[in-house]
Every structure is written in C-alpha cells, then in structure tokens.
Enzyme design. Structure first.
Site, PDB file in Angstrom:
ATOM      1  N   LYS A   9      -5.630   2.042  -4.379  1.00 55.58           N
ATOM      2  CA  LYS A   9      -6.563   1.223  -4.604  1.00 55.58           C
ATOM      3  C   LYS A   9      -7.534   1.335  -3.610  1.00 55.58           C
ATOM      4  O   LYS A   9      -7.105   1.996  -2.168  1.00 55.58           O
ATOM      5  CB  LYS A   9      -6.210  -0.148  -4.805  1.00 55.58           C
ATOM      6  N   TYR A  49      -8.625  -1.489 -17.275  1.00 55.39           N
ATOM      7  CA  TYR A  49      -7.991  -2.775 -17.051  1.00 55.39           C
ATOM      8  C   TYR A  49      -8.306  -3.532 -18.306  1.00 55.39           C
ATOM      9  O   TYR A  49      -8.532  -4.779 -18.167  1.00 55.39           O
ATOM     10  CB  TYR A  49      -8.465  -3.465 -15.942  1.00 55.39           C
ATOM     11  N   ASN A 116      -3.985  -5.267  -3.372  1.00 51.99           N
ATOM     12  CA  ASN A 116      -2.249  -4.940  -3.249  1.00 51.99           C
ATOM     13  C   ASN A 116      -2.155  -3.484  -3.155  1.00 51.99           C
ATOM     14  O   ASN A 116      -1.045  -3.147  -3.559  1.00 51.99           O
ATOM     15  CB  ASN A 116      -1.391  -5.751  -4.236  1.00 51.99           C
ATOM     16  N   HIS A 119      -1.820   0.799  -7.912  1.00 51.46           N
ATOM     17  CA  HIS A 119      -1.298   0.385  -9.195  1.00 51.46           C
ATOM     18  C   HIS A 119      -0.281   1.197  -9.873  1.00 51.46           C
ATOM     19  O   HIS A 119      -0.280   2.490  -9.421  1.00 51.46           O
ATOM     20  CB  HIS A 119      -2.658   0.582 -10.137  1.00 51.46           C
ATOM     21  N   GLU A 130      -2.946   5.337 -19.703  1.00 49.63           N
ATOM     22  CA  GLU A 130      -3.740   5.587 -18.456  1.00 49.63           C
ATOM     23  C   GLU A 130      -3.840   6.765 -17.984  1.00 49.63           C
ATOM     24  O   GLU A 130      -4.784   7.257 -17.331  1.00 49.63           O
ATOM     25  CB  GLU A 130      -2.913   4.697 -17.406  1.00 49.63           C
TER      26      GLU A 130
END
Ligand code: DAT
Ligand code: MG
Length: 138
Positions: A9, A49, A116, A119, A130
C-alpha cells in the site's frame, strides 16, 4: 498452483518497505509470478474493495490507497493465500503479532483508515477476482 494478490500500500511504498515485503514473501518460499508499480484510480479501488462499500472507513480507505503509488504482485505456491495472510498479520497493526509484516512495521497513525502496509486476498474466490482486477493481462 494457488495464487494470491498482494498489494504494498502507499504507506509501505513511501516508507521504502517494498523490498522488505518482497523479501518476506520470497524467503517464505513463494514465487513472485507478476509484479508492477502503479497509481490506482478510484474505479479500480471501488471494484477491489467492493465488499467494504458503505462502511465508515470506505472513503478514507479509497483516498489512502490513491495517495501514492502502490506495488501489486501475484504470489504463487501451495496454500499461499493463507500463508501470506499469516505473514501479513491481523488487520490492526497495534495488536498484530510481532514477526508479522504489520506487527513489525506498522502502528496506529490516528487516521480514519487503518494503514497497515499490505493487502492479501482472503480466499480463492477473492484472489481470482482481485488478480483479474489488477492483472487483467494474466
Ligand atoms: P484486511 O486488509 O486485513 O483483509 P479488511 O479487508 O477487513 O482487512 O479491511 C480492508 C482495509 O481497511 C484494512 O486493511 C484496513 C482498513 N480497515 C479495516 N477495518 C477498519 C476499521 N474498522 N477502521 C478503519 N480502517 C479499517
Ligand atoms: Mg480484506
């Protein structure tokens, strides 16, 4: 052979942790089958998402994921979906186990969305979906 979608990310890219994440994936023994750096746009992130649409952190999540480049990769190996989720650690980095990517490298930043580092797909169905979003060419 099982495959999963992994994203580094924007927080991970900004903090120069791309190599660290790739090292952990490779050291565990998974194969990197595809890899690219990209700037995600809103349409792509809303698809990715979709399960979180309507939740209070959805808009902050999309904004955060557009805040800088990300690195997308497909990792391959037996049980890689479960294996990478274990390497990543739990969603909340404050309580993620030390030894995991999130537990070692992230913390609460006081933002509306949890930042965080990575993913990872959470099921075979999610991984297939995905991977087709981020790597339509595969
Ligand atoms: P994970 O990434 O561990 O699969 P998720 O799919 O439930 O977690 O959520 C996607 C991301 O959204 C997650 O990595 C961080 C953020 N997030 C999840 N739950 C949140 C919450 N309650 N408050 C703020 N951000 C959250
Ligand atoms: Mg998830």
């Amino acid at each position: 052979m099982e495959r999963t979608l992994i994203l580094v990310k924007p927080d991970g890219v900004k903090r120069n942790l791309v190599g660290e994440v790739l090292s952990r994936v490779e050291a565990k023994g998974y194969t990197i089958a595809a890899l690219k750096m990209m700037q995600a746009d809103r349409a792509l992130l809303v698809r990715h998402y979709a399960e979180h649409e309507g939740k209070p952190f959805f808009e902050p999540l999309v904004e955060f994921m557009m805040s800088g480049p990300i690195v997308a990769l497909v990792a391959e190996g037996n049980r890689v979906i479960e294996g990478f989720r274990k390497l990543a650690g739990t969603t909340d980095p404050t309580t993620a186990e030390p030894g995991t990517i999130r537990g070692d490298l992230a913390r609460d930043q006081g933002t509306k969305v949890v930042q965080n580092i990575v993913h990872g797909s959470d099921s075979v169905e999610s991984a297939t979906r995905e991977i087709s979003i981020f790597f339509p060419e595969l």
